[in-house]
Design an enzyme around this catalytic site. Structure first.
Site, PDB file in Angstrom:
ATOM      1  CG  HIS A   1      47.115  21.902  24.811  1.00 18.77           C
ATOM      2  ND1 HIS A   1      46.524  20.690  24.572  1.00 18.77           N
ATOM      3  CD2 HIS A   1      48.432  21.736  24.524  1.00 18.77           C
ATOM      4  CE1 HIS A   1      47.444  19.826  24.170  1.00 18.77           C
ATOM      5  NE2 HIS A   1      48.595  20.435  24.124  1.00 18.77           N
TER       6      HIS A   1
ATOM      7  CE  LYS B   1      57.569  24.874  21.876  1.00 18.24           C
ATOM      8  NZ  LYS B   1      57.504  23.932  23.025  1.00 18.24           N
TER       9      LYS B   1
END
Length: 511
Positions: free
Chosen positions: A264, A363
């Site tokens: 990504h 995260k």
């Protein structure tokens, strides 16, 4: 909000060519990806009148469903997850006529015999003309065997022969390092030609990611300043507030660099840094992206000066206490897998020489956001000085990929009053308010492009391999030395990440 912008938006979509109908075979049709993304995307396309008449979907999985049970499950999935939900009865009835299901194992000869018979039957009934798309919504370890089975059982047509089109869609991760990516590429291209292989990266299907190309190459005001003379640095941030959820086993074998940076984030970097292609075509665009990957500076033997990794511990996100990474299901107590990665790199070419690119992904950060920010150099002469109570801030062009897709430009403006004092203000473009509708989901665009045979938004073989070639030395260094730095859940990562950018006299931009 008037309905006019939405109508214009839909007409623009309908202006694009409608592909010929085909049979889309989804291997792994009982899985989460199919129910949360693929079928809802296909239904939304049907709702908007963008699926070709006769388009057919066959789900294949071990689960012992009948076609009627499969249709019922998929209707529920579309009700819950489709952009065009709740489902409209009349549209669903037409769409569901093209939904079929086959129960069977991927290692069972009977499955492929029955699949071939079903495809031939539906060709005659639905007018799909022998055109096939195979979507491998399956664990990566199953890909080689299934691809070889498709080749051996006569499911693949050579496009050079003039036979009906055959394409295959492969989900990431495509390999876990350069060696495994090369091996998978060799298998894929021994069965399919490269132009039949669609390596899907859903980020490239997001409207605002595609808009990077339009912003740069359709506007004369930006491209002249898109270089080392005017840009100080570039930041790319992918922030997730969630942990690993039910993917602990998979994530621990991958880590943030493999899961997010290699695909990504490097794709975003390439779109920002690439040269203008001569024409807008799949190979022309991907040729320029490959040039960016080949120009990425190699990591030093000790990467600690340019890369930081972290792992979240107990903390609080959104006012709620959350457990650390080691408490996640499927994660070993002694895991050294990174849940946060920050990297400083350079694109060593004429346009970008000396301009650092900062990549940050993690995260259990404070919020969910994906942004690309272009930080311009400050004005060359400080006409309005700090001594007069004014602190000039450099201009920033920020591209919000998610959520609330849009683009903003920060610049200085005079504060009303008798003194010459300034304050940063922002010009905003928001996709939903400008076009009167939420943008299509990424999978909608990518599935439609596959049906049309347009590979512009898919990764080519050399893109994947160059990305791994760049990242592998960092992964090897991290595997051999030390452990990730801890950071509390709900913070912006370890302090070392802040030090990484502050050493250059810069700060991370908070989404």
């Amino acid at each position: 909000m008037t309905s006019e912008p939405e109508n214009v938006f839909r007409e623009d979509l309908l202006d694009e060519r409608t592909p010929a109908p085909s049979i889309l075979v989804i291997f792994g049709a009982s899985g989460d990806l199919t129910q949360r993304k693929l079928l809802p995307a296909l239904y939304s396309l049907a709702h908007d009148g963008l699926l070709p008449a006769g388009q057919t979907i066959i789900g294949v999985a071990r689960k012992e469903w009948s076609t009627e049970e499969f249709r019922a499950e998929m209707r529920q999935a579309c009700d819950e997850h489709a952009r065009r939900s709740p489902v409209t009865d009349a549209i669903w009835e037409t769409f569901a006529e093209g939904l079929h299901y086959l129960s069977g194992g991927f290692d069972d000869e009977t499955t492929f015999t029955q699949l071939k018979e079903l495809c031939e039957k539906l060709d005659a009934e639905r007018g799909t003309g022998g055109r096939r798309i195979y979507y491998l919504a399956i664990p990566p370890r199953l890909f080689p065997g299934l691809a070889q089975k498709l080749g051996a059982k006569g499911f693949v047509n050579d496009p050079e022969s003039g036979a009906p089109a055959t394409r295959i869609i492969i989900e990431k991760p495509f390999g876990r390092d350069l060696a495994s990516a090369r091996e998978l590429n060799a298998i894929a291209t021994s069965i399919f030609r490269e132009r039949q292989v669609f390596r899907i990266d859903h980020y490239l299907g997001k409207e605002t990611v595609q808009n990077i190309l339009v912003l740069r190459f359709a506007n004369g005001i930006f491209e002249p300043f898109w270089n080392r003379q005017f840009i100080d640095h570039v930041q790319l941030t992918v922030s997730e507030s969630i942990g690993v959820e039910d993917r602990g086993g998979y994530f621990d074998s991958a880590g943030m660099a493999r899961d997010m940076v290699q695909n990504h984030m490097l794709q975003l970097l390439a779109l920002v840094a690439m040269e203008p292609p001569a024409i807008y075509s799949a190979d022309a665009v991907r040729d320029e992206k490959v040039k960016v990957f080949t120009a990425l500076r190699e990591f030093p033997a000790d990467p600690s000066s340019v890369a930081v990794r972290g792992q979240y511990i107990d903390g609080s996100v959104g006012g709620q206490g959350v457990a650390g990474y080691h408490a996640e299901t499927g994660v070993p107590d002694d895991s050294r897998t990174e849940t946060f990665a920050a990297i400083r790199t350079w694109v060593d070419n004429w346009r970008w020489a000396g301009v650092p690119f900062y990549l940050r992904a993690g995260k259990r950060l404070p919020k969910r956001a994906t942004t690309v920010s272009i930080h311009f150099r400050p004005a060359p002469h400080p006409l309005f000085r700090k001594s007069e109570g004014i602190e000039m801030r450099p201009n920033v062009l920020a591209i919000r990929i998610q959520p609330d897709e849009g683009i903003s430009l920060r610049f200085e403006s005079k504060i009303p009053g008798p003194s010459m004092r300034s304050h940063p203000v922002t010009m905003e473009f928001r996709h939903a308010s400008s076009f009167g509708a939420e943008p299509p989901e990424a999978y909608e665009r990518l599935l439609l492009d596959t049906m049309a045979g347009d590979a512009t938004l898919f990764a080519r073989r050399d893109e994947v391999e160059w990305a791994w070639r760049w990242l592998d030395p960092l992964l090897e260094a991290w595997a051999a030395n030390g452990s990730p730095a801890p950071y509390e859940a709900g913070t912006w990562g370890p302090d070392l990440a802040d030090e990484l950018i502050r050493r250059d006299g810069r700060e991370w931009r908070r989404p």
